[in-house]
Design a protein around this motif. Structure first.
Motif, short mmCIF file in Angstrom:
data_model
loop_
_atom_site.label_atom_id
_atom_site.label_comp_id
_atom_site.label_asym_id
_atom_site.label_seq_id
_atom_site.Cartn_x
_atom_site.Cartn_y
_atom_site.Cartn_z
N SER A 58 -21.87 46.61 -10.99
CA SER A 58 -20.67 45.82 -10.67
C SER A 58 -19.40 46.41 -11.27
N PHE A 59 -19.43 47.65 -11.69
CA PHE A 59 -18.30 48.25 -12.40
C PHE A 59 -17.04 48.36 -11.55
N ASP A 60 -17.17 48.73 -10.30
CA ASP A 60 -15.97 48.82 -9.44
C ASP A 60 -15.35 47.44 -9.23
N LEU A 61 -16.18 46.43 -9.10
CA LEU A 61 -15.66 45.07 -8.99
C LEU A 61 -14.93 44.68 -10.28
N ALA A 62 -15.49 45.04 -11.41
CA ALA A 62 -14.84 44.76 -12.69
C ALA A 62 -13.47 45.44 -12.76
N ARG A 63 -13.40 46.67 -12.30
CA ARG A 63 -12.11 47.39 -12.31
C ARG A 63 -11.10 46.72 -11.37
#
Length: 114
Positions: A58-63
């Motif tokens: 989910s890192f891109d969503l976090a960014r």
């Protein structure tokens, strides 16, 4: 509030915990595509993100949340070591956790914004 969790039972438990804390879960997503739609569609004030959502990080969503200035916490069994370097400073709530742990994590993130 947005909840991103792919395990149905865990999602239901988290929704109950969040509601007990007085949070309104505006969207609950078991897939990142649905979570992205919720971010695009609504006025979200907070998010709880599972790190691994149906095999996708989910890192891109976090960014995206960071760019929109929406606070969030990671909920994960992987620990901080599973985060990329640019997200290492984000609050991590290690699974399994209790209601008090969730309350403290949300309070810490929101108070750091003030």
């Amino acid at each position: 509030m947005l909840l991103v969790e792919d395990e149905g039972g865990v999602a239901l438990l988290l929704e109950d915990m969040l509601e007990e804390l007085g949070c309104h879960v505006a969207a609950s997503a078991a897939r990142l595509s649905r979570a992205r739609e919720a971010v695009e569609a609504g006025q979200l004030d907070f998010a709880v993100l599972d790190v691994n959502v149906a095999g996708e990080p989910s890192f891109d969503l976090a960014r995206t949340l960071m760019k929109r200035d929406i606070p969030f916490i990671f909920s994960t069994g992987y620990g901080r070591g599973g985060l990329p370097e640019d997200l290492q400073d984000r609050r991590v709530l290690a699974k399994p956790f209790a209601l008090a742990d969730l309350r403290r994590a949300i309070t810490d993130v929101l108070s750091a914004r003030s």
